[in-house]
Design a protein around this motif. Structure first.
Motif, PDB file in Angstrom:
ATOM      1  N   VAL A  63      11.112   6.170 -10.963  1.00 57.39           N
ATOM      2  CA  VAL A  63      10.088   7.129 -11.374  1.00 57.39           C
ATOM      3  C   VAL A  63       9.101   6.404 -12.291  1.00 57.39           C
ATOM      4  CG1 VAL A  63       9.640   9.288 -12.596  1.00 57.39           C
ATOM      5  CG2 VAL A  63      11.719   9.029 -11.209  1.00 57.39           C
ATOM      6  N   ILE A  64       7.820   6.469 -11.947  1.00 60.60           N
ATOM      7  CA  ILE A  64       6.780   5.775 -12.713  1.00 60.60           C
ATOM      8  C   ILE A  64       5.807   6.809 -13.269  1.00 60.60           C
ATOM      9  CG2 ILE A  64       4.873   4.102 -12.600  1.00 60.60           C
ATOM     10  CD1 ILE A  64       6.374   2.796 -10.227  1.00 60.60           C
ATOM     11  N   ASN A  65       5.523   6.700 -14.548  1.00 64.02           N
ATOM     12  CA  ASN A  65       4.525   7.576 -15.161  1.00 64.02           C
ATOM     13  C   ASN A  65       3.144   6.969 -14.912  1.00 64.02           C
ATOM     14  OD1 ASN A  65       2.788   9.035 -16.757  1.00 64.02           O
ATOM     15  ND2 ASN A  65       4.159   9.097 -18.530  1.00 64.02           N
ATOM     16  N   PHE A  66       2.443   7.494 -13.912  1.00 62.83           N
ATOM     17  CA  PHE A  66       1.159   6.919 -13.516  1.00 62.83           C
ATOM     18  C   PHE A  66       0.029   7.270 -14.489  1.00 62.83           C
ATOM     19  CE2 PHE A  66       3.412   6.399  -9.473  1.00 62.83           C
ATOM     20  CZ  PHE A  66       3.106   5.063  -9.233  1.00 62.83           C
ATOM     21  N   ASP A  67       0.296   8.113 -15.464  1.00 60.09           N
ATOM     22  CA  ASP A  67      -0.715   8.344 -16.505  1.00 60.09           C
ATOM     23  C   ASP A  67      -0.915   7.076 -17.334  1.00 60.09           C
ATOM     24  OD1 ASP A  67      -1.223  10.930 -15.820  1.00 60.09           O
ATOM     25  OD2 ASP A  67       0.050  11.812 -17.375  1.00 60.09           O
ATOM     26  N   TYR A  68       0.112   6.224 -17.383  1.00 59.26           N
ATOM     27  CA  TYR A  68       0.053   5.041 -18.252  1.00 59.26           C
ATOM     28  C   TYR A  68       0.255   3.720 -17.517  1.00 59.26           C
ATOM     29  CZ  TYR A  68       0.071   8.476 -21.913  1.00 59.26           C
ATOM     30  OH  TYR A  68      -0.277   9.541 -22.704  1.00 59.26           O
ATOM     31  N   CYS A  69       0.782   3.726 -16.294  1.00 62.70           N
ATOM     32  CA  CYS A  69       0.941   2.482 -15.526  1.00 62.70           C
ATOM     33  C   CYS A  69      -0.431   1.864 -15.293  1.00 62.70           C
ATOM     34  CB  CYS A  69       1.611   2.777 -14.182  1.00 62.70           C
ATOM     35  SG  CYS A  69       1.450   1.425 -12.992  1.00 62.70           S
ATOM     36  N   LYS A  70      -0.567   0.567 -15.652  1.00 65.31           N
ATOM     37  CA  LYS A  70      -1.870  -0.099 -15.518  1.00 65.31           C
ATOM     38  C   LYS A  70      -1.997  -0.890 -14.226  1.00 65.31           C
ATOM     39  CE  LYS A  70      -2.193  -1.046 -20.455  1.00 65.31           C
ATOM     40  NZ  LYS A  70      -0.760  -1.227 -20.670  1.00 65.31           N
ATOM     41  N   GLY A  71      -0.946  -0.922 -13.425  1.00 67.16           N
ATOM     42  CA  GLY A  71      -1.015  -1.694 -12.187  1.00 67.16           C
ATOM     43  C   GLY A  71      -0.993  -3.183 -12.439  1.00 67.16           C
ATOM     44  N   CYS A  72      -0.300  -3.602 -13.499  1.00 70.54           N
ATOM     45  CA  CYS A  72      -0.286  -5.031 -13.859  1.00 70.54           C
ATOM     46  C   CYS A  72       0.496  -5.868 -12.857  1.00 70.54           C
ATOM     47  CB  CYS A  72       0.297  -5.208 -15.258  1.00 70.54           C
ATOM     48  SG  CYS A  72       2.062  -4.804 -15.366  1.00 70.54           S
ATOM     49  N   GLY A  73       1.430  -5.252 -12.151  1.00 71.81           N
ATOM     50  CA  GLY A  73       2.166  -5.971 -11.108  1.00 71.81           C
ATOM     51  C   GLY A  73       3.384  -6.731 -11.585  1.00 71.81           C
ATOM     52  N   ILE A  74       3.705  -6.638 -12.859  1.00 71.33           N
ATOM     53  CA  ILE A  74       4.890  -7.352 -13.357  1.00 71.33           C
ATOM     54  C   ILE A  74       6.145  -6.856 -12.644  1.00 71.33           C
ATOM     55  CG2 ILE A  74       6.366  -7.627 -15.405  1.00 71.33           C
ATOM     56  CD1 ILE A  74       3.773  -7.844 -17.052  1.00 71.33           C
ATOM     57  N   CYS A  75       6.237  -5.554 -12.434  1.00 70.81           N
ATOM     58  CA  CYS A  75       7.419  -5.003 -11.757  1.00 70.81           C
ATOM     59  C   CYS A  75       7.581  -5.586 -10.352  1.00 70.81           C
ATOM     60  CB  CYS A  75       7.356  -3.490 -11.713  1.00 70.81           C
ATOM     61  SG  CYS A  75       5.831  -2.821 -10.998  1.00 70.81           S
ATOM     62  N   THR A  76       6.476  -5.830  -9.667  1.00 72.19           N
ATOM     63  CA  THR A  76       6.572  -6.375  -8.306  1.00 72.19           C
ATOM     64  C   THR A  76       7.089  -7.807  -8.340  1.00 72.19           C
ATOM     65  OG1 THR A  76       4.327  -7.288  -8.235  1.00 72.19           O
ATOM     66  CG2 THR A  76       4.578  -4.990  -7.615  1.00 72.19           C
ATOM     67  N   ASN A  77       6.765  -8.519  -9.408  1.00 78.34           N
ATOM     68  CA  ASN A  77       7.181  -9.916  -9.514  1.00 78.34           C
ATOM     69  C   ASN A  77       8.633 -10.079  -9.930  1.00 78.34           C
ATOM     70  OD1 ASN A  77       4.900 -11.818  -8.957  1.00 78.34           O
ATOM     71  ND2 ASN A  77       3.884 -10.444 -10.367  1.00 78.34           N
ATOM     72  N   VAL A  78       9.144  -9.161 -10.742  1.00 75.03           N
ATOM     73  CA  VAL A  78      10.502  -9.343 -11.257  1.00 75.03           C
ATOM     74  C   VAL A  78      11.563  -8.699 -10.370  1.00 75.03           C
ATOM     75  CG1 VAL A  78       9.739  -9.572 -13.652  1.00 75.03           C
ATOM     76  CG2 VAL A  78      10.402  -7.311 -12.768  1.00 75.03           C
ATOM     77  N   CYS A  79      11.190  -7.813  -9.479  1.00 74.57           N
ATOM     78  CA  CYS A  79      12.191  -7.133  -8.639  1.00 74.57           C
ATOM     79  C   CYS A  79      12.935  -8.163  -7.783  1.00 74.57           C
ATOM     80  CB  CYS A  79      11.512  -6.099  -7.739  1.00 74.57           C
ATOM     81  SG  CYS A  79      12.670  -5.342  -6.572  1.00 74.57           S
ATOM     82  N   PRO A  80      14.252  -8.274  -7.940  1.00 69.70           N
ATOM     83  CA  PRO A  80      14.990  -9.319  -7.231  1.00 69.70           C
ATOM     84  C   PRO A  80      15.045  -9.126  -5.716  1.00 69.70           C
ATOM     85  CG  PRO A  80      16.489  -7.949  -8.524  1.00 69.70           C
ATOM     86  CD  PRO A  80      15.104  -7.512  -8.864  1.00 69.70           C
ATOM     87  N   VAL A  81      14.830  -7.897  -5.233  1.00 68.58           N
ATOM     88  CA  VAL A  81      14.859  -7.683  -3.780  1.00 68.58           C
ATOM     89  C   VAL A  81      13.454  -7.411  -3.222  1.00 68.58           C
ATOM     90  CG1 VAL A  81      17.257  -6.893  -3.733  1.00 68.58           C
ATOM     91  CG2 VAL A  81      15.425  -5.218  -4.061  1.00 68.58           C
ATOM     92  N   GLN A  82      12.463  -7.561  -4.091  1.00 74.08           N
ATOM     93  CA  GLN A  82      11.051  -7.437  -3.706  1.00 74.08           C
ATOM     94  C   GLN A  82      10.763  -6.139  -2.938  1.00 74.08           C
ATOM     95  OE1 GLN A  82      10.810 -11.204  -1.754  1.00 74.08           O
ATOM     96  NE2 GLN A  82      10.345 -12.272  -3.648  1.00 74.08           N
ATOM     97  N   CYS A  83      11.236  -5.045  -3.518  1.00 71.06           N
ATOM     98  CA  CYS A  83      10.997  -3.762  -2.852  1.00 71.06           C
ATOM     99  C   CYS A  83       9.853  -2.977  -3.507  1.00 71.06           C
ATOM    100  CB  CYS A  83      12.276  -2.928  -2.795  1.00 71.06           C
ATOM    101  SG  CYS A  83      12.845  -2.303  -4.365  1.00 71.06           S
TER     102      CYS A  83
END
Ligand code: SF4
Ligand code: SF4
Length: 91
Positions: A63-83
């Motif tokens: 669950v992501i709070n899109f009121d504050y998510c900046k789209g920095c992409g860090i989550c995409t880089n650290v996810c070990p299964v790249q989902c």
């Protein structure tokens, strides 16, 4: 030097400010393939604005709070299964 912390410092990039919905800055947004998520919480622990929450008992478990998510992409880089992938923001 004595300092007084008035809010929790979450990382080198940012803290979560309540005064402005920083999600307006976003050009791309993270999109999760829930079927591949292992619920490891790596993304949640690395998100610099602390807007991710893993709900282990839900099918849509990230669950992501899109009121504050900046789209920095860090989550995409650290996810070990790249989902997590970044997709274009539609306004
Ligand atoms: S893109 Fe991912 S890491 Fe960056 S603020 Fe949004 S949820 Fe957090
Ligand atoms: S890092 Fe990837 S696999 Fe782990 S909880 Fe986040 S989305 Fe799911």
């Amino acid at each position: 030097m004595k300092t007084t912390k008035k809010f929790k410092v979450l990382g080198p990039v940012a803290t979560q400010f309540g005064a402005a919905t920083t999600g307006n800055w976003r050009l791309e947004r993270p999109q999760v393939d829930f079927s591949r998520c292992t619920k490891c919480r790596t993304c949640e622990l690395h998100c610099p604005t602390n807007v991710m929450e893993i709900k282990k008992d839900q099918e849509e478990c990230v669950v992501i709070n899109f009121d504050y998510c900046k789209g920095c992409g860090i989550c995409t880089n650290v996810c070990p299964v790249q989902c997590i992938s970044l997709v274009e923001e539609r306004r």
